[in-house]
Design a protein around this motif. Structure first.
Motif, PDB file in Angstrom:
ATOM      1  N   ILE A 119     -17.598  -4.677  23.336  1.00  0.00           N
ATOM      2  CA  ILE A 119     -18.250  -3.946  24.254  1.00  0.00           C
ATOM      3  C   ILE A 119     -18.675  -4.536  25.368  1.00  0.00           C
ATOM      4  CG2 ILE A 119     -20.366  -2.482  24.154  1.00  0.00           C
ATOM      5  CD1 ILE A 119     -20.118  -2.448  21.090  1.00  0.00           C
ATOM      6  N   GLU A 120     -18.419  -3.905  26.552  1.00  0.00           N
ATOM      7  CA  GLU A 120     -18.678  -4.598  27.802  1.00  0.00           C
ATOM      8  C   GLU A 120     -19.307  -3.738  28.690  1.00  0.00           C
ATOM      9  OE1 GLU A 120     -14.953  -7.648  28.744  1.00  0.00           O
ATOM     10  OE2 GLU A 120     -14.220  -5.552  28.622  1.00  0.00           O
ATOM     11  N   ASP A 121     -20.118  -2.834  28.103  1.00  0.00           N
ATOM     12  CA  ASP A 121     -20.902  -1.813  28.993  1.00  0.00           C
ATOM     13  C   ASP A 121     -22.393  -1.644  28.418  1.00  0.00           C
ATOM     14  OD1 ASP A 121     -21.399   0.540  31.126  1.00  0.00           O
ATOM     15  OD2 ASP A 121     -21.762   1.280  29.182  1.00  0.00           O
ATOM     16  N   GLN A 122     -23.357  -1.966  28.790  1.00  0.00           N
ATOM     17  CA  GLN A 122     -24.612  -1.828  28.003  1.00  0.00           C
ATOM     18  C   GLN A 122     -24.962  -0.525  27.397  1.00  0.00           C
ATOM     19  OE1 GLN A 122     -26.426  -4.699  27.369  1.00  0.00           O
ATOM     20  NE2 GLN A 122     -27.542  -3.279  26.165  1.00  0.00           N
ATOM     21  N   ALA A 123     -24.485   0.578  28.035  1.00  0.00           N
ATOM     22  CA  ALA A 123     -24.679   1.892  27.620  1.00  0.00           C
ATOM     23  C   ALA A 123     -24.101   2.000  26.403  1.00  0.00           C
ATOM     24  CB  ALA A 123     -24.283   3.051  28.401  1.00  0.00           C
ATOM     25  N   ALA A 124     -22.941   1.500  26.201  1.00  0.00           N
ATOM     26  CA  ALA A 124     -22.129   1.564  24.871  1.00  0.00           C
ATOM     27  C   ALA A 124     -22.755   0.686  24.011  1.00  0.00           C
ATOM     28  CB  ALA A 124     -20.615   1.069  24.873  1.00  0.00           C
ATOM     29  N   ALA A 125     -23.325  -0.582  24.169  1.00  0.00           N
ATOM     30  CA  ALA A 125     -23.956  -1.452  23.331  1.00  0.00           C
ATOM     31  C   ALA A 125     -25.396  -0.508  22.966  1.00  0.00           C
ATOM     32  CB  ALA A 125     -24.314  -2.555  23.971  1.00  0.00           C
ATOM     33  N   ASP A 126     -25.837   0.152  23.659  1.00  0.00           N
ATOM     34  CA  ASP A 126     -27.143   0.718  23.286  1.00  0.00           C
ATOM     35  C   ASP A 126     -26.937   1.827  22.527  1.00  0.00           C
ATOM     36  OD1 ASP A 126     -28.748  -0.926  24.745  1.00  0.00           O
ATOM     37  OD2 ASP A 126     -28.645   0.234  26.760  1.00  0.00           O
ATOM     38  N   ALA A 127     -25.802   2.408  22.492  1.00  0.00           N
ATOM     39  CA  ALA A 127     -25.455   3.773  21.531  1.00  0.00           C
ATOM     40  C   ALA A 127     -25.085   3.332  20.215  1.00  0.00           C
ATOM     41  CB  ALA A 127     -24.186   4.316  22.312  1.00  0.00           C
ATOM     42  N   VAL A 128     -24.897   1.883  19.871  1.00  0.00           N
ATOM     43  CA  VAL A 128     -24.525   1.462  18.564  1.00  0.00           C
ATOM     44  C   VAL A 128     -25.738   1.813  17.611  1.00  0.00           C
ATOM     45  CG1 VAL A 128     -24.076  -0.714  17.064  1.00  0.00           C
ATOM     46  CG2 VAL A 128     -22.917  -0.484  19.193  1.00  0.00           C
ATOM     47  N   PRO A 129     -25.452   2.654  16.416  1.00  0.00           N
ATOM     48  CA  PRO A 129     -26.458   2.765  15.650  1.00  0.00           C
ATOM     49  C   PRO A 129     -27.481   1.780  15.059  1.00  0.00           C
ATOM     50  CG  PRO A 129     -24.400   3.867  14.867  1.00  0.00           C
ATOM     51  CD  PRO A 129     -24.005   2.837  15.894  1.00  0.00           C
ATOM     52  N   ARG A 130     -28.367   1.783  14.928  1.00  0.00           N
ATOM     53  CA  ARG A 130     -29.343   0.768  14.609  1.00  0.00           C
ATOM     54  C   ARG A 130     -29.115   0.030  13.319  1.00  0.00           C
ATOM     55  NH1 ARG A 130     -33.915   0.486  17.862  1.00  0.00           N
ATOM     56  NH2 ARG A 130     -35.083  -0.815  16.278  1.00  0.00           N
ATOM     57  N   ASN A 131     -28.498   0.778  12.349  1.00  0.00           N
ATOM     58  CA  ASN A 131     -28.113   0.148  10.996  1.00  0.00           C
ATOM     59  C   ASN A 131     -26.736  -0.612  11.104  1.00  0.00           C
ATOM     60  OD1 ASN A 131     -26.511   2.459  11.327  1.00  0.00           O
ATOM     61  ND2 ASN A 131     -26.401   2.987   9.350  1.00  0.00           N
ATOM     62  N   VAL A 132     -26.270  -0.951  12.530  1.00  0.00           N
ATOM     63  CA  VAL A 132     -25.058  -1.447  12.385  1.00  0.00           C
ATOM     64  C   VAL A 132     -25.115  -2.933  13.363  1.00  0.00           C
ATOM     65  CG1 VAL A 132     -22.677  -1.519  13.619  1.00  0.00           C
ATOM     66  CG2 VAL A 132     -23.522   0.670  12.659  1.00  0.00           C
ATOM     67  N   THR A 133     -24.716  -3.881  12.542  1.00  0.00           N
ATOM     68  CA  THR A 133     -25.021  -5.141  13.221  1.00  0.00           C
ATOM     69  C   THR A 133     -24.114  -5.451  14.477  1.00  0.00           C
ATOM     70  OG1 THR A 133     -25.257  -6.189  10.999  1.00  0.00           O
ATOM     71  CG2 THR A 133     -24.649  -7.695  12.744  1.00  0.00           C
ATOM     72  N   ILE A 134     -24.822  -5.929  15.534  1.00  0.00           N
ATOM     73  CA  ILE A 134     -24.270  -6.125  16.744  1.00  0.00           C
ATOM     74  C   ILE A 134     -24.557  -7.481  17.183  1.00  0.00           C
ATOM     75  CG2 ILE A 134     -25.848  -4.658  18.027  1.00  0.00           C
ATOM     76  CD1 ILE A 134     -23.690  -4.002  19.994  1.00  0.00           C
ATOM     77  N   GLY A 135     -23.579  -8.240  17.842  1.00  0.00           N
ATOM     78  CA  GLY A 135     -23.768  -9.512  18.279  1.00  0.00           C
ATOM     79  C   GLY A 135     -23.556  -9.409  19.797  1.00  0.00           C
ATOM     80  N   PHE A 136     -24.120 -10.412  20.544  1.00  0.00           N
ATOM     81  CA  PHE A 136     -23.720 -10.598  22.064  1.00  0.00           C
ATOM     82  C   PHE A 136     -23.498 -11.782  22.300  1.00  0.00           C
ATOM     83  CE2 PHE A 136     -25.437  -6.601  23.611  1.00  0.00           C
ATOM     84  CZ  PHE A 136     -26.295  -5.864  22.485  1.00  0.00           C
ATOM     85  N   TYR A 137     -22.553 -12.070  23.097  1.00  0.00           N
ATOM     86  CA  TYR A 137     -21.877 -13.150  23.440  1.00  0.00           C
ATOM     87  C   TYR A 137     -21.483 -13.635  24.807  1.00  0.00           C
ATOM     88  CZ  TYR A 137     -20.972 -12.377  18.377  1.00  0.00           C
ATOM     89  OH  TYR A 137     -21.056 -12.306  17.194  1.00  0.00           O
ATOM     90  N   GLY A 138     -21.189 -14.802  25.189  1.00  0.00           N
ATOM     91  CA  GLY A 138     -20.599 -15.160  26.503  1.00  0.00           C
ATOM     92  C   GLY A 138     -20.489 -16.767  26.730  1.00  0.00           C
ATOM     93  N   PRO A 139     -20.108 -17.178  27.848  1.00  0.00           N
ATOM     94  CA  PRO A 139     -19.712 -18.472  27.787  1.00  0.00           C
ATOM     95  C   PRO A 139     -21.041 -19.239  27.919  1.00  0.00           C
ATOM     96  CG  PRO A 139     -19.540 -17.451  30.012  1.00  0.00           C
ATOM     97  CD  PRO A 139     -19.685 -16.209  28.993  1.00  0.00           C
ATOM     98  N   LEU A 140     -20.675 -20.728  27.333  1.00  0.00           N
ATOM     99  CA  LEU A 140     -21.838 -21.623  27.528  1.00  0.00           C
ATOM    100  C   LEU A 140     -21.030 -22.925  28.352  1.00  0.00           C
ATOM    101  CD1 LEU A 140     -23.688 -23.062  24.541  1.00  0.00           C
ATOM    102  CD2 LEU A 140     -22.479 -24.609  25.831  1.00  0.00           C
ATOM    103  N   SER A 141     -21.770 -23.328  29.219  1.00  0.00           N
ATOM    104  CA  SER A 141     -21.404 -24.559  29.941  1.00  0.00           C
ATOM    105  C   SER A 141     -22.373 -25.634  30.017  1.00  0.00           C
ATOM    106  CB  SER A 141     -20.808 -24.272  31.189  1.00  0.00           C
ATOM    107  OG  SER A 141     -21.862 -23.574  31.978  1.00  0.00           O
ATOM    108  N   ILE A 142     -22.392 -26.729  30.239  1.00  0.00           N
ATOM    109  CA  ILE A 142     -23.103 -27.796  30.579  1.00  0.00           C
ATOM    110  C   ILE A 142     -22.871 -28.590  31.912  1.00  0.00           C
ATOM    111  CG2 ILE A 142     -24.114 -30.254  29.937  1.00  0.00           C
ATOM    112  CD1 ILE A 142     -23.243 -29.310  26.941  1.00  0.00           C
ATOM    113  N   ARG A 143     -24.020 -28.899  32.803  1.00  0.00           N
ATOM    114  CA  ARG A 143     -23.642 -29.517  34.137  1.00  0.00           C
ATOM    115  C   ARG A 143     -24.840 -30.313  34.144  1.00  0.00           C
ATOM    116  NH1 ARG A 143     -25.132 -23.964  37.558  1.00  0.00           N
ATOM    117  NH2 ARG A 143     -27.149 -24.379  37.636  1.00  0.00           N
TER     118      ARG A 143
END
Length: 226
Positions: free
Chosen positions: A146-170
């Motif tokens: 899911i790459e759209d916040q509106a689509a993420a908001d539409a996921v039913p509350r009883n469904v597990t959803i995780g949010f991800y993205g890159p991690l970097s160190i500088r």
């Protein structure tokens, strides 16, 4: 002189949460802490390590997680929570980032690419949230990214959803933030010495962060040894 980091002891602070697409966290690293992952025993109510097979000698292993103790820097938009309290941390606030499974592996890879694994206090961790993923009741990915916040908001509350993205160190470059991280590191070292000198009861404030279903969607992530 730069302070080289080793794993340390527990200090409670709000935990950074990946909850919405487009959020970012800029964190001045104070120290990392590797520890056992825990979950609640439904029969006894006690927090127990999560088994993870055996090693080559047949000894039992438990799943691990990495806790990054840090200071929030300007530009951070992710919330940090502890218990029922939380919000976007102000620059200078103490926070923690808890990395499990694949997130643990991403930390290891980012660290390998940064000075060949050497960290110093005040190095900067950048975490972004770019996509989300639904999971079924068994913890398996369900449907496309899911790459759209509106689509993420539409996921039913009883469904597990995780949010991800890159991690970097500088490398940290701002002397003021490096000094703030070093002061926090010294404070933690002093607190750890006190903890070693005074027997303490097991902390009961870790139950929320040790939940078996992690808010960052750790169900989908493969455990990677440190």
């Amino acid at each position: 002189m730069a302070i080289e980091l080793n794993d340390g002891s527990r200090i409670a602070a709000p935990v950074i949460r990946q909850q919405r697409l487009g959020e970012v966290a800029y964190l001045a690293i104070v120290r990392p802490e590797q520890r056992d992952r825990l979950r609640k025993n439904l029969s006894s109510g006690a927090m127990e390590p999560i088994p993870n097979g055996t090693d080559r000698q047949g000894r039992p292993k438990v799943k691990q997680e990495m806790v990054i103790h840090a200071i929030a820097m300007p530009g951070t938009t992710m919330e940090a929570r502890i218990g029922d309290e939380g919000g976007v941390p102000a620059p200078g606030d103490r926070v923690r980032l808890i990395l499990k499974a694949k997130g643990f592996g991403e930390w290891i890879e980012a660290r390998r690419q940064h000075r060949r694994g050497r960290l110093t206090v005040g190095d900067v961790l950048v975490l972004e949230t770019r996509w989300a993923q639904q999971y079924d009741q068994d913890g398996n990915p369900k449907g496309p990214k899911i790459e759209d916040q509106a689509a993420a908001d539409a996921v039913p509350r009883n469904v597990t959803i995780g949010f991800y993205g890159p991690l970097s160190i500088r490398e940290g470059t701002d002397p003021a933030w490096i000094e703030a991280a070093e002061q926090a590191y010294r404070s933690d070292e002093a607190a750890a010495r006190q903890q070693r000198a005074i027997p303490l009861a097991d902390g009961e404030d870790y139950g929320d962060e040790f939940a078996d279903v992690a808010p960052q969607g750790a169900l989908s992530r493969e455990e990677v040894p440190f």
